[in-house]
Design a protein around this motif. Structure first.
Motif, short mmCIF file in Angstrom:
data_model
loop_
_atom_site.label_atom_id
_atom_site.label_comp_id
_atom_site.label_asym_id
_atom_site.label_seq_id
_atom_site.Cartn_x
_atom_site.Cartn_y
_atom_site.Cartn_z
N GLN A 113 8.31 -8.87 -0.22
CA GLN A 113 8.49 -7.50 -0.69
C GLN A 113 7.60 -7.20 -1.90
O GLN A 113 7.08 -6.09 -2.05
N ASN A 114 7.44 -8.19 -2.76
CA ASN A 114 6.51 -8.05 -3.88
C ASN A 114 5.11 -7.72 -3.35
O ASN A 114 4.47 -6.75 -3.79
N HIS A 115 4.64 -8.50 -2.38
CA HIS A 115 3.32 -8.26 -1.80
C HIS A 115 3.23 -6.85 -1.23
O HIS A 115 2.24 -6.14 -1.43
N HIS A 116 4.29 -6.45 -0.51
CA HIS A 116 4.23 -5.15 0.17
C HIS A 116 4.12 -4.00 -0.83
O HIS A 116 3.22 -3.16 -0.73
N PHE A 117 5.04 -3.95 -1.78
CA PHE A 117 5.06 -2.80 -2.68
C PHE A 117 3.93 -2.84 -3.71
O PHE A 117 3.46 -1.78 -4.14
N SER A 118 3.46 -4.03 -4.07
CA SER A 118 2.39 -4.13 -5.05
C SER A 118 1.01 -3.90 -4.44
O SER A 118 0.11 -3.38 -5.10
N GLN A 119 0.84 -4.28 -3.16
CA GLN A 119 -0.50 -4.28 -2.59
C GLN A 119 -0.70 -3.36 -1.39
O GLN A 119 -1.80 -2.84 -1.19
N TYR A 120 0.34 -3.17 -0.58
CA TYR A 120 0.14 -2.51 0.71
C TYR A 120 0.79 -1.14 0.83
O TYR A 120 0.35 -0.33 1.65
N ALA A 121 1.83 -0.87 0.09
CA ALA A 121 2.53 0.41 0.24
C ALA A 121 1.60 1.57 -0.06
O ALA A 121 0.85 1.53 -1.05
N PRO A 122 1.62 2.62 0.76
CA PRO A 122 0.70 3.75 0.53
C PRO A 122 1.03 4.53 -0.73
O PRO A 122 0.17 5.20 -1.30
N VAL A 123 2.27 4.46 -1.17
CA VAL A 123 2.69 5.12 -2.41
C VAL A 123 3.21 4.05 -3.35
O VAL A 123 4.07 3.24 -2.98
N LYS A 124 2.68 4.00 -4.57
CA LYS A 124 3.11 3.02 -5.54
C LYS A 124 4.42 3.49 -6.19
O LYS A 124 4.44 4.48 -6.91
N ILE A 125 5.48 2.78 -5.90
CA ILE A 125 6.80 3.11 -6.40
C ILE A 125 7.11 2.15 -7.55
O ILE A 125 7.35 0.96 -7.34
N ASP A 126 7.10 2.67 -8.77
CA ASP A 126 7.25 1.81 -9.94
C ASP A 126 8.54 1.00 -9.90
O ASP A 126 8.54 -0.19 -10.25
#
Length: 234
Positions: A113-126
């Motif tokens: 999940q770290n990889h997904h939200f930090s690197q791949y998610a189209p919107v950066k959700i803090d």
């Protein structure tokens, strides 16, 4: 002979690490997850969860063939097949298995999940980024404390618990971590990195995937992160 259905990801590396350490003969069958090959009907017969790695053992105990998916189950199977990297006495065996299951249930999913939200998610959700970077840090701390008084996770010997956890620590910088903050983990990490079996396992990555280490394409992201119950159906 073992057929390994593989792509160079942390879960894929776990199995090549074991096979190289044990010296078992195997053939790699690439499964390009960025192109949707995990939805191939023939692969789904082996891995119904449409995830790699998976194996087909053509020489299992008792004859016939044995197919298996889920990296933790594969590591356990290979350890029992070879009699290596899993203690035979009960206490040592369960000391190892608890850390194998810890990786499967915690380290892998949380760092994923770290990889997904930090690197791949189209919107950066803090909030999401902070949540999983912090949880990664907590899990690094668990490993660091565990390794304070022992060479490997289960004690003095290298086991499948170490093989399961190591690949998830390899991208520590991308996870927002600093190994210098975790000296026991850092010592363990570098010791495993220098093992010939580890080096041989990771040498497969650029050969199997020439784009290994490069930014994932938008098409690959849609395949990887847009899956539903109907994904891959004709």
């Amino acid at each position: 002979m073992i057929d390994l259905y593989y792509w160079p990801t942390p879960n894929g590396h776990k199995i090549t690490m074991f096979l190289e350490e044990a010296g078992l003969p195997y053939t790699i069958v690439p499964v390009n997850i960025g192109k949707g090959e995990q939805f191939n009907p023939d692969f789904l017969k082996i891995a119904p969860n449409n995830r790699m790695p998976a194996i087909v053992d053509h020489e299992p105990q008792g004859g016939g063939t044995m197919s298996l998916f889920e990296s933790g189950a594969i590591l356990l199977y290979l350890a029992e097949k070879t009699g290596r990297f899993l203690p035979k006495e009960m206490c040592g065996r369960y000391e190892t298995l608890q850390w194998l299951f810890w990786q499967m249930g915690g380290l892998g999913p949380m760092l994923g999940q770290n990889h997904h939200f930090s690197q791949y998610a189209p919107v950066k959700i803090d909030y999401a980024i902070k949540r999983y970077v912090n949880e990664t840090n907590r899990l690094y701390g668990v490993l660091d404390r565990r390794l304070a008084d022992r060479e490997f996770l289960a004690g003095a010997d290298y086991t499948i618990a170490d093989m399961a956890s190591y690949p998830w620590i390899v991208p520590w910088e991308k996870q927002g971590q600093n190994l210098d903050d975790h000296p026991n983990l850092k010592r363990w990490f570098h010791a495993i990195a220098e093992r010939p079996g580890t080096k041989a396992a990771y040498a497969h990555a650029p050969r199997i995937n020439p784009d290994f280490g490069k930014t994932m394409s938008e098409d690959a992201k849609k395949i990887m992160f847009g899956q539903t119950a109907t994904s891959g159906r004709a």
